[in-house]
Design a protein around this motif. Structure first.
Motif, PDB file in Angstrom:
ATOM      1  N   VAL A  23       0.848  -1.191   0.000  1.00  0.00           N
ATOM      2  CA  VAL A  23       0.000   0.000   0.000  1.00  0.00           C
ATOM      3  C   VAL A  23       0.882   1.238   0.000  1.00  0.00           C
ATOM      4  CG1 VAL A  23      -1.969  -1.086   1.145  1.00  0.00           C
ATOM      5  CG2 VAL A  23      -0.152  -0.093   2.522  1.00  0.00           C
ATOM      6  N   MET A  24       0.313   2.358  -0.480  1.00  0.00           N
ATOM      7  CA  MET A  24       1.069   3.600  -0.568  1.00  0.00           C
ATOM      8  C   MET A  24       0.152   4.802  -0.407  1.00  0.00           C
ATOM      9  SD  MET A  24       3.081   5.249  -3.866  1.00  0.00           S
ATOM     10  CE  MET A  24       4.464   4.112  -3.851  1.00  0.00           C
ATOM     11  N   ASN A  25       0.603   5.793   0.348  1.00  0.00           N
ATOM     12  CA  ASN A  25       0.023   7.125   0.357  1.00  0.00           C
ATOM     13  C   ASN A  25       1.042   8.057  -0.295  1.00  0.00           C
ATOM     14  OD1 ASN A  25      -2.420   6.601   1.675  1.00  0.00           O
ATOM     15  ND2 ASN A  25      -1.512   6.848   3.702  1.00  0.00           N
ATOM     16  N   SER A  26       0.637   8.775  -1.331  1.00  0.00           N
ATOM     17  CA  SER A  26       1.570   9.645  -2.045  1.00  0.00           C
ATOM     18  C   SER A  26       1.727  11.005  -1.378  1.00  0.00           C
ATOM     19  CB  SER A  26       1.133   9.820  -3.506  1.00  0.00           C
ATOM     20  OG  SER A  26      -0.178  10.337  -3.564  1.00  0.00           O
ATOM     21  N   THR A  27       0.939  11.263  -0.332  1.00  0.00           N
ATOM     22  CA  THR A  27       1.058  12.503   0.441  1.00  0.00           C
ATOM     23  C   THR A  27       0.409  12.262   1.795  1.00  0.00           C
ATOM     24  OG1 THR A  27       0.719  14.907   0.414  1.00  0.00           O
ATOM     25  CG2 THR A  27      -1.094  13.533  -0.418  1.00  0.00           C
ATOM     26  N   HIS A  28       0.190  13.337   2.572  1.00  0.00           N
ATOM     27  CA  HIS A  28      -0.384  13.240   3.918  1.00  0.00           C
ATOM     28  C   HIS A  28       0.491  12.378   4.829  1.00  0.00           C
ATOM     29  CE1 HIS A  28      -4.772  14.574   2.945  1.00  0.00           C
ATOM     30  NE2 HIS A  28      -3.853  15.488   2.632  1.00  0.00           N
ATOM     31  N   SER A  29       1.812  12.492   4.644  1.00  0.00           N
ATOM     32  CA  SER A  29       2.754  11.802   5.517  1.00  0.00           C
ATOM     33  C   SER A  29       3.943  12.718   5.773  1.00  0.00           C
ATOM     34  CB  SER A  29       3.232  10.498   4.868  1.00  0.00           C
ATOM     35  OG  SER A  29       4.228   9.889   5.671  1.00  0.00           O
ATOM     36  N   GLU A  30       4.339  12.805   7.045  1.00  0.00           N
ATOM     37  CA  GLU A  30       5.477  13.616   7.456  1.00  0.00           C
ATOM     38  C   GLU A  30       6.372  12.790   8.378  1.00  0.00           C
ATOM     39  OE1 GLU A  30       4.228  17.320   9.183  1.00  0.00           O
ATOM     40  OE2 GLU A  30       2.562  17.571   7.767  1.00  0.00           O
ATOM     41  N   PHE A  31       7.605  13.274   8.574  1.00  0.00           N
ATOM     42  CA  PHE A  31       8.500  12.668   9.557  1.00  0.00           C
ATOM     43  C   PHE A  31       9.529  13.703   9.980  1.00  0.00           C
ATOM     44  CE2 PHE A  31      12.066   9.760  10.835  1.00  0.00           C
ATOM     45  CZ  PHE A  31      11.417   9.236  11.943  1.00  0.00           C
ATOM     46  N   TRP A  32       9.350  14.214  11.182  1.00  0.00           N
ATOM     47  CA  TRP A  32      10.234  15.263  11.680  1.00  0.00           C
ATOM     48  C   TRP A  32      10.202  15.277  13.208  1.00  0.00           C
ATOM     49  CZ3 TRP A  32       7.425  18.773  14.547  1.00  0.00           C
ATOM     50  CH2 TRP A  32       6.043  18.841  14.273  1.00  0.00           C
TER      51      TRP A  32
END
Length: 316
Positions: free
Chosen positions: A167-176
């Protein structure tokens, strides 16, 4: 009388043991007139009980041949049909424990491979029409369905699951906001691809009561639906957060399930530096790295229950 190892070897004792026939590939066709239905399973049987003699002395008096377990799998496919992987495993586990006195515990592991019907041409196309062809299938490539059924004559443990679901989300993902030390080079990301290959198991609270037997097929479909919806609908600040939401959604919506365990590799996608070519990469072109990868694993439990699914899902 149970045979004992030779005197000189008595300090060396037999520990946990089991035997059976692994990876019995059984395909069951149900012919409903011209319309056919397929169940395609890979069934592994493991039996344990009073098996000291065969290890210490070679006596096979308590041993049901593994070839017999293979034959039983195929015979049961005919006699009982295959309503679901879970129900088929229940039939087999109950049979081995109740029909053979030396066998105290049976574990049935099943992989199920899905097929879907091939869409056919219109009847007036010059070929056999859709109304006439209901027996052609293409192997569905999304995931492999799993089931493990364990029975010891008194208690049941039913675990279902899946693997290889990408599965993949091409946006709505962050990591900081993570810990940084002198070896940290990873830049913070405020808009990234989140992709993983789901390996998941979930444990039912079914105790063998036929009046409360889950509808195994519907349960699987609903679990997968809630899992995917949670993946899609979670604005993710970490893969851990997404994993928890996937498990929590299942627990909250499916009362028949008490425990969910996921193993999620982070299938990293890195932005490619296109500046040497005079091009700007506006979150459009990525390098998909297959290894090394982050591996996120966790168990989500219904409040008041204990974890029983193995931590290492490769052992299930």
């Amino acid at each position: 009388m149970t045979a004992q190892p030779p005197h000189s070897a008595r300090p060396v004792m037999l520990g946990q043991n089991q035997y059976g026939k692994a990876e019995n590939r059984v395909v069951r066709i149900v012919r409903d007139g011209d319309t056919h239905h397929i169940k395609d399973l890979n069934v592994s049987v493991a039996l344990s009980g009073d098996m000291d003699d065969v290890h210490y002395s070679g006596s096979n008096a308590s041993v049901l041949p593994t070839d017999t377990t293979k034959n039983t799998v195929f015979a049961f496919a005919k006699e009982h049909g295959i309503e679901s992987a879970e129900q088929f495993g229940i039939h087999l586990a109950r049979h081995f424990v109740t029909s053979q006195e030396p066998i105290h515990r049976a574990r049935i592991r099943i992989e199920e491979y899905a097929w879907e019907r091939i869409d056919t041409s219109e009847a007036n196309s010059g070929f056999i029409g859709a109304e006439e062809v209901r027996h052609s299938f293409v192997r569905r490539g999304q995931e492999t369905r799993l089931a493990e059924i364990t029975y010891d004559g008194e208690t049941w443990q039913i675990i279902s699951g899946l693997k290889d679901l990408v599965v993949m989300n091409s946006t709505h993902s962050e990591f900081w906001g993570y810990v940084k030390d002198k070896y940290t080079t990873l830049p913070e990301a405020y808009d990234r691809i989140l992709a993983t290959e789901v390996s998941g198991r979930w444990r039912f609270n079914w105790n063998g009561d036929d009046q409360k037997t889950p509808h195994w097929e519907k349960s699987y479909e609903q679990v997968k639906k809630h899992m995917l919806q949670a993946f899609a609908e979670t604005y993710s600040l970490s893969l851990q957060q997404t994993l928890y939401q996937m498990g929590a959604r299942i627990i909250n919506h499916r009362t028949e399930i008490d425990e969910v365990r996921f193993s999620l590799p982070n299938k990293h996608h890195f932005l490619v530096d296109l500046e040497p070519f005079g091009l700007k990469n506006d979150n459009e072109v990525y390098f998909a790295a297959d290894r090394p990868y982050g591996l996120i694993e966790a168990t989500i439990l219904r409040d008041g229950t204990e974890p029983l699914i193995p931590v290492d899902l490769t052992n299930l």
